[in-house]
Write an enzyme that holds these catalytic residues in place. Structure first.
Site, PDB file in Angstrom:
ATOM      1  N   ARG A  73      -2.874  24.694   3.086  1.00 60.12           N
ATOM      2  CA  ARG A  73      -1.794  23.991   3.516  1.00 60.12           C
ATOM      3  C   ARG A  73      -1.611  22.698   3.023  1.00 60.12           C
ATOM      4  NH1 ARG A  73       1.234  28.080   4.750  1.00 60.12           N
ATOM      5  NH2 ARG A  73       0.742  29.162   6.899  1.00 60.12           N
ATOM      6  N   ALA A  85       1.236  34.170  11.056  1.00 57.98           N
ATOM      7  CA  ALA A  85       2.505  33.684  11.339  1.00 57.98           C
ATOM      8  C   ALA A  85       3.544  33.732  10.296  1.00 57.98           C
ATOM      9  CB  ALA A  85       2.331  32.061  11.797  1.00 57.98           C
ATOM     10  N   GLU A 102       4.450  40.170  10.183  1.00 56.17           N
ATOM     11  CA  GLU A 102       3.477  39.136   9.731  1.00 56.17           C
ATOM     12  C   GLU A 102       1.916  39.779   9.893  1.00 56.17           C
ATOM     13  OE1 GLU A 102       3.901  36.695   7.983  1.00 56.17           O
ATOM     14  OE2 GLU A 102       6.168  36.913   7.709  1.00 56.17           O
ATOM     15  N   GLU A 106      -0.389  39.573   6.767  1.00 55.65           N
ATOM     16  CA  GLU A 106      -1.445  38.632   6.612  1.00 55.65           C
ATOM     17  C   GLU A 106      -2.719  39.113   6.797  1.00 55.65           C
ATOM     18  OE1 GLU A 106      -0.503  34.718   8.590  1.00 55.65           O
ATOM     19  OE2 GLU A 106       1.208  34.464   7.071  1.00 55.65           O
ATOM     20  N   GLU A 152      -1.838  32.433   0.246  1.00 59.63           N
ATOM     21  CA  GLU A 152      -2.735  33.703   0.855  1.00 59.63           C
ATOM     22  C   GLU A 152      -3.542  34.573   0.085  1.00 59.63           C
ATOM     23  OE1 GLU A 152       0.743  36.081   2.399  1.00 59.63           O
ATOM     24  OE2 GLU A 152       1.417  34.827   3.899  1.00 59.63           O
TER      25      GLU A 152
END
Length: 198
Positions: A73, A85, A102, A106, A152
């Site tokens: 992040r 999320a 999601e 993910e 990701e």
């Protein structure tokens, strides 16, 4: 479930006259607005992030472990631990459907059982974002594995006991607010369900 003796305790919607609203910044994901609002006998001026809203998923396996993801992040310059999320960025898609999408994108998982866990405002003094958290159980592999890019691409997936997640939150080792609220809410949900079943 416990008795709701404090049923009066709830947020109160307020409709204030917005005298002027200007788009200060139009961003890649969200915008910033500058509003002048009539409040009481005067005016207040506020800048805030205009947000699409988002969802997160507390996915529990048959052993009661919680799925957590680690990814980079940029604003915090860290690879933090999070829940699956994503943004409510598909026009007309209900939050429950976004949560399902999601989880598949993910974590390559689908769930047979879904239920709303909680909804909250992430930072009401600076953003209008509402985030909806869902509890997912009865997990199995998604029929399609999704290609991951950007943050990701090197996502890390782990299964951790809910109590261990809470311990990490309380010790300050993980600081993601959505993960913390999701873990505490899931633990309390399971506690209340267990108490109701006794």
């Amino acid at each position: 479930m416990t008795d709701d003796t404090a049923g009066w305790l709830r947020d109160e919607p307020v409709s204030c006259e917005v005298e002027q609203s200007d788009l200060v910044y139009s961003g890649h994901v969200w915008d910033v607005r500058h509003d002048t609002v009539r409040y009481g006998d005067g005016q207040i001026v506020r800048d805030y992030v205009q947000h699409t809203g988002a969802v997160a998923v507390v996915a529990l396996d048959d052993e009661g472990r919680m799925l957590v993801l680690q990814q980079y992040r940029h604003p915090i310059r860290a690879r933090d631990w999070e829940l699956p999320a994503g943004l409510l960025d598909v026009e007309g898609e209900p939050p429950a459907e976004t949560a399902k999408r999601e989880l598949a994108e993910e974590a390559d998982l689908v769930a047979a059982e879904w239920e709303p866990l909680l909804s909250f405002h992430t930072s009401p003094g600076g953003s209008d974002e509402t985030l909806h958290v869902f509890l997912a159980r009865g997990l199995s592999a998604a029929p399609q594995v999704h290609e991951r890019t950007e943050e990701e691409q090197d996502i890390r997936v782990e299964w951790v006991a809910v109590d261990d997640v809470i311990t990490a939150v309380l010790a300050g080792r993980v600081r993601n607010g959505v993960l913390a609220l999701g873990a505490f809410a899931a633990a309390e949900h399971l506690r209340r369900a267990g108490a109701a079943g006794r």
